[in-house]
Design an enzyme around this catalytic site. Structure first.
Site, PDB file in Angstrom:
ATOM      1  N   HIS A   1       0.858  -1.185   0.000  1.00 42.94           N
ATOM      2  CA  HIS A   1       0.000   0.000   0.000  1.00 42.94           C
ATOM      3  C   HIS A   1       0.891   1.232   0.000  1.00 42.94           C
ATOM      4  CE1 HIS A   1      -3.743  -2.136   0.800  1.00 42.94           C
ATOM      5  NE2 HIS A   1      -3.080  -2.868   1.681  1.00 42.94           N
TER       6      HIS A   1
ATOM      7  N   ALA B   1       7.078 -24.344   6.445  1.00 46.83           N
ATOM      8  CA  ALA B   1       5.783 -23.844   6.935  1.00 46.83           C
ATOM      9  C   ALA B   1       5.854 -22.365   7.274  1.00 46.83           C
ATOM     10  CB  ALA B   1       5.371 -24.626   8.174  1.00 46.83           C
TER      11      ALA B   1
ATOM     12  N   ALA C   1      11.345 -22.702   7.603  1.00 47.47           N
ATOM     13  CA  ALA C   1      10.025 -22.401   8.162  1.00 47.47           C
ATOM     14  C   ALA C   1      10.051 -21.068   8.903  1.00 47.47           C
ATOM     15  CB  ALA C   1       9.595 -23.516   9.108  1.00 47.47           C
TER      16      ALA C   1
ATOM     17  N   LYS D   1      23.496 -20.847   4.296  1.00 46.01           N
ATOM     18  CA  LYS D   1      24.562 -21.635   3.673  1.00 46.01           C
ATOM     19  C   LYS D   1      24.082 -22.072   2.297  1.00 46.01           C
ATOM     20  CE  LYS D   1      23.518 -26.253   5.478  1.00 46.01           C
ATOM     21  NZ  LYS D   1      24.060 -27.393   6.201  1.00 46.01           N
TER      22      LYS D   1
END
Length: 192
Positions: free
Chosen positions: A98, A131, A149, A172
């Protein structure tokens, strides 16, 4: 025999409740894939439990798997996902922002975007994201990379890197330059 049948029904009951949502997703996926800018073959998506905006700016390569809980917002800029990309649960990818620089207007009311408010996101082939990964505008994730994750990716990363953190950085490399060469040669031989 009767008790055996009852036990099987009880055991399989929870799985049977998933059949209607699976069939609904299959139907929705047909329409979502048709609305995309490009959708390769054998792409797996779960549109009934995901949030996709701007499908006309979304391209997805062959054999890519997009799980339930995905949030993909393609604003004025495209989101390009390569082939054989796998996402962990609940990925978020947003190709725009925005405006926050308009004096005298609430952020919500600033609808006149500038070109710099939106930028493409490119996820190259063979990437795995864990995740709850968030990938923001202007990022390219190089082929063969792994995103840890919970990472918030705000900058591009080279091929075969392992990145993580908030904001994400290269932790890495997956392979040495010699191993990359060997790996790519083997991949090219299996594709012929």
């Amino acid at each position: 025999h009767f008790l055996n049948t009852i036990n099987k029904i009880i055991r399989w009951g929870p799985q049977l409740t998933l059949v209607p949502s699976y069939l609904y997703d299959k139907l929705l996926a047909f329409f979502y894939k048709g609305a995309m800018k490009y959708c390769g073959k054998h792409v797996y998506i779960r549109p009934s439990s995901s949030d996709f905006k701007g499908l006309c700016n979304l391209s997805v390569g062959d054999y890519t798997s997009i799980p339930k809980g995905s949030v993909f917002y393609c604003t004025e800029a495209p989101l390009i996902i390569g082939k054989k990309v796998i996402f962990g649960p609940r990925p978020t990818i947003i190709t725009g922002d925005h405006r926050i620089d308009v004096i005298g207007k609430y952020i919500m009311d600033s609808n006149d975007k500038l070109p710099e408010n939106d930028a493409s996101v490119v996820i190259e082939d063979d990437v795995w994201t864990g995740a709850n990964v968030t990938i923001l505008k202007g990022v390219t994730i190089g082929r063969g990379s792994v995103v840890a994750a919970g990472a918030v990716v705000t900058k591009s990363c080279p091929p075969y890197s392992i990145i993580g953190g908030v904001p994400a950085k290269v932790l890495k490399m997956r392979f040495t330059p010699t191993e990359i060469e060997k790996h790519e040669k083997r991949l090219n031989n299996t594709q012929k």
